[in-house]
Motif scaffolding. Structure first.
Motif, mmCIF file in Angstrom:
data_model
loop_
_atom_site.group_PDB
_atom_site.id
_atom_site.type_symbol
_atom_site.label_atom_id
_atom_site.label_comp_id
_atom_site.label_asym_id
_atom_site.label_seq_id
_atom_site.Cartn_x
_atom_site.Cartn_y
_atom_site.Cartn_z
ATOM 1 N N GLU A 296 0.830 -1.201 0.000
ATOM 2 C CA GLU A 296 0.000 0.000 0.000
ATOM 3 C C GLU A 296 0.865 1.251 0.000
ATOM 4 O O GLU A 296 1.992 1.226 0.470
ATOM 5 C CB GLU A 296 -0.936 -0.001 1.207
ATOM 6 C CG GLU A 296 -1.931 -1.139 1.161
ATOM 7 C CD GLU A 296 -2.993 -1.074 2.231
ATOM 8 O OE1 GLU A 296 -3.399 0.052 2.589
ATOM 9 O OE2 GLU A 296 -3.406 -2.136 2.695
ATOM 10 N N ASN A 297 0.307 2.321 -0.531
ATOM 11 C CA ASN A 297 0.992 3.597 -0.603
ATOM 12 C C ASN A 297 -0.046 4.680 -0.316
ATOM 13 O O ASN A 297 -1.160 4.616 -0.815
ATOM 14 C CB ASN A 297 1.575 3.759 -2.005
ATOM 15 C CG ASN A 297 2.451 4.975 -2.139
ATOM 16 O OD1 ASN A 297 2.536 5.808 -1.245
ATOM 17 N ND2 ASN A 297 3.101 5.081 -3.279
ATOM 18 N N LEU A 298 0.315 5.658 0.463
ATOM 19 C CA LEU A 298 -0.596 6.738 0.829
ATOM 20 C C LEU A 298 0.141 8.063 0.647
ATOM 21 O O LEU A 298 1.253 8.221 1.143
ATOM 22 C CB LEU A 298 -1.018 6.561 2.294
ATOM 23 C CG LEU A 298 -2.070 7.479 2.851
ATOM 24 C CD1 LEU A 298 -3.415 7.189 2.204
ATOM 25 C CD2 LEU A 298 -2.176 7.273 4.352
ATOM 26 N N PHE A 299 -0.454 8.987 -0.093
ATOM 27 C CA PHE A 299 0.193 10.280 -0.282
ATOM 28 C C PHE A 299 -0.843 11.367 -0.539
ATOM 29 O O PHE A 299 -1.978 11.095 -0.907
ATOM 30 C CB PHE A 299 1.231 10.234 -1.418
ATOM 31 C CG PHE A 299 0.658 9.956 -2.762
ATOM 32 C CD1 PHE A 299 0.340 10.981 -3.629
ATOM 33 C CD2 PHE A 299 0.444 8.657 -3.177
ATOM 34 C CE1 PHE A 299 -0.192 10.723 -4.873
ATOM 35 C CE2 PHE A 299 -0.082 8.378 -4.423
ATOM 36 C CZ PHE A 299 -0.400 9.415 -5.274
ATOM 37 N N MET A 300 -0.414 12.612 -0.339
ATOM 38 C CA MET A 300 -1.246 13.787 -0.560
ATOM 39 C C MET A 300 -0.968 14.313 -1.964
ATOM 40 O O MET A 300 0.181 14.447 -2.352
ATOM 41 C CB MET A 300 -0.897 14.855 0.479
ATOM 42 C CG MET A 300 -1.789 16.055 0.448
ATOM 43 S SD MET A 300 -3.349 15.765 1.272
ATOM 44 C CE MET A 300 -2.862 15.832 2.974
ATOM 45 N N THR A 301 -2.033 14.599 -2.723
ATOM 46 C CA THR A 301 -1.839 15.148 -4.065
ATOM 47 C C THR A 301 -1.375 16.592 -3.960
ATOM 48 O O THR A 301 -1.805 17.327 -3.071
ATOM 49 C CB THR A 301 -3.139 15.054 -4.886
ATOM 50 O OG1 THR A 301 -4.189 15.710 -4.195
ATOM 51 C CG2 THR A 301 -3.520 13.611 -5.142
ATOM 52 N N GLN A 302 -0.496 17.000 -4.874
ATOM 53 C CA GLN A 302 0.151 18.301 -4.820
ATOM 54 C C GLN A 302 -0.249 19.168 -6.017
ATOM 55 O O GLN A 302 -0.665 18.654 -7.051
ATOM 56 C CB GLN A 302 1.672 18.118 -4.816
ATOM 57 C CG GLN A 302 2.189 17.280 -3.659
ATOM 58 C CD GLN A 302 1.966 17.948 -2.321
ATOM 59 O OE1 GLN A 302 2.102 19.160 -2.185
ATOM 60 N NE2 GLN A 302 1.629 17.153 -1.312
ATOM 61 N N GLN B 109 0.731 18.472 -9.705
ATOM 62 C CA GLN B 109 0.136 17.322 -10.376
ATOM 63 C C GLN B 109 -1.217 17.648 -11.000
ATOM 64 O O GLN B 109 -1.899 16.768 -11.486
ATOM 65 C CB GLN B 109 -0.013 16.161 -9.376
ATOM 66 C CG GLN B 109 1.309 15.683 -8.851
ATOM 67 C CD GLN B 109 1.245 15.222 -7.412
ATOM 68 O OE1 GLN B 109 0.218 15.287 -6.751
ATOM 69 N NE2 GLN B 109 2.377 14.762 -6.908
ATOM 70 N N ARG C 147 1.342 6.375 -10.857
ATOM 71 C CA ARG C 147 1.557 5.955 -9.466
ATOM 72 C C ARG C 147 0.995 4.552 -9.208
ATOM 73 O O ARG C 147 1.602 3.746 -8.519
ATOM 74 C CB ARG C 147 0.926 6.957 -8.497
ATOM 75 C CG ARG C 147 1.596 8.315 -8.453
ATOM 76 C CD ARG C 147 3.045 8.294 -7.980
ATOM 77 N NE ARG C 147 3.217 7.846 -6.634
ATOM 78 C CZ ARG C 147 3.518 8.617 -5.592
ATOM 79 N NH1 ARG C 147 3.687 9.895 -5.771
ATOM 80 N NH2 ARG C 147 3.662 8.104 -4.400
ATOM 81 N N LEU D 40 -6.088 13.124 -0.039
ATOM 82 C CA LEU D 40 -5.273 11.987 0.356
ATOM 83 C C LEU D 40 -5.584 10.844 -0.598
ATOM 84 O O LEU D 40 -6.748 10.485 -0.778
ATOM 85 C CB LEU D 40 -5.625 11.601 1.793
ATOM 86 C CG LEU D 40 -4.699 10.667 2.519
ATOM 87 C CD1 LEU D 40 -3.297 11.237 2.589
ATOM 88 C CD2 LEU D 40 -5.229 10.426 3.922
ATOM 89 N N SER E 237 -4.965 6.891 -1.596
ATOM 90 C CA SER E 237 -4.531 5.590 -1.104
ATOM 91 C C SER E 237 -4.459 4.631 -2.275
ATOM 92 O O SER E 237 -5.445 4.436 -2.977
ATOM 93 C CB SER E 237 -5.530 5.084 -0.065
ATOM 94 O OG SER E 237 -5.257 3.748 0.278
ATOM 95 N N ARG F 58 -10.444 15.411 1.962
ATOM 96 C CA ARG F 58 -10.050 16.031 3.232
ATOM 97 C C ARG F 58 -11.230 16.791 3.860
ATOM 98 O O ARG F 58 -11.283 16.961 5.049
ATOM 99 C CB ARG F 58 -8.873 16.942 3.040
ATOM 100 C CG ARG F 58 -9.110 18.076 2.088
ATOM 101 C CD ARG F 58 -7.810 18.796 1.769
ATOM 102 N NE ARG F 58 -7.871 19.383 0.460
ATOM 103 C CZ ARG F 58 -8.382 20.591 0.210
ATOM 104 N NH1 ARG F 58 -8.820 21.321 1.187
ATOM 105 N NH2 ARG F 58 -8.418 21.060 -1.008
#
Length: 145
Positions: free
Chosen positions: A52-58, A61, A76, A112, A114, A138
């Protein structure tokens, strides 16, 4: 577009050979889930291969509409699927095809994201990997966005 999102894809009937393969896999998985010590050594549950990978979009992007660019999301998801297959078989996997990509809703900057990938089937180190991406809003605090 909203109507297109709600239409479910058509499913094809399985051939007799595919049905037999599914039945055999279910039989194997039942032994693995209920009595792991009795399962063959070369068999494991898909959830054991999950990454799994979790990140905030910037902001960098985003596309021209202010949403996250779909190509970035696909990249991704692909990278996670590739890494999952690599860690499972211990060698770089060979990419064959993308089965299906579905964007159900746009992803906004600051959400966020996932990602989850797992090996669904493997035959002699020839992996079939699946990647799933879910965006969480969010504003809502939790739950799919």
């Amino acid at each position: 577009r909203k109507q297109a999102r709600s239409i479910k894809p058509m499913h094809q009937e399985m051939s007799d050979e595919e049905a037999q393969l599914v039945a055999d896999l279910l039989k194997e998985s039942k032994v693995l889930m209920e009595m792991p010590a009795l399962a063959p050594g070369d068999v494991m549950l898909a959830r054991a291969t999950r990454q799994e990978n979790l990140f905030m979009t910037q902001p960098q992007q985003r596309n021209m509409n202010g949403r996250v660019f779909g190509g970035f999301l696909m990249r991704r998801a692909f990278e996670l699927a590739y890494a999952t297959a690599f860690s499972f078989c211990g060698m770089p996997p060979r990419f064959l095809e993308v089965g299906e990509v579905t964007f159900k809703q746009p992803v906004s900057v600051g959400e966020l994201l996932s990602l989850r990938a797992e090996i669904r089937a493997s035959v002699d180190r020839s992996e079939l990997s699946e990647s799933l991406a879910t965006a969480y809003s969010r504003a809502a605090g939790c739950g799919p966005g």
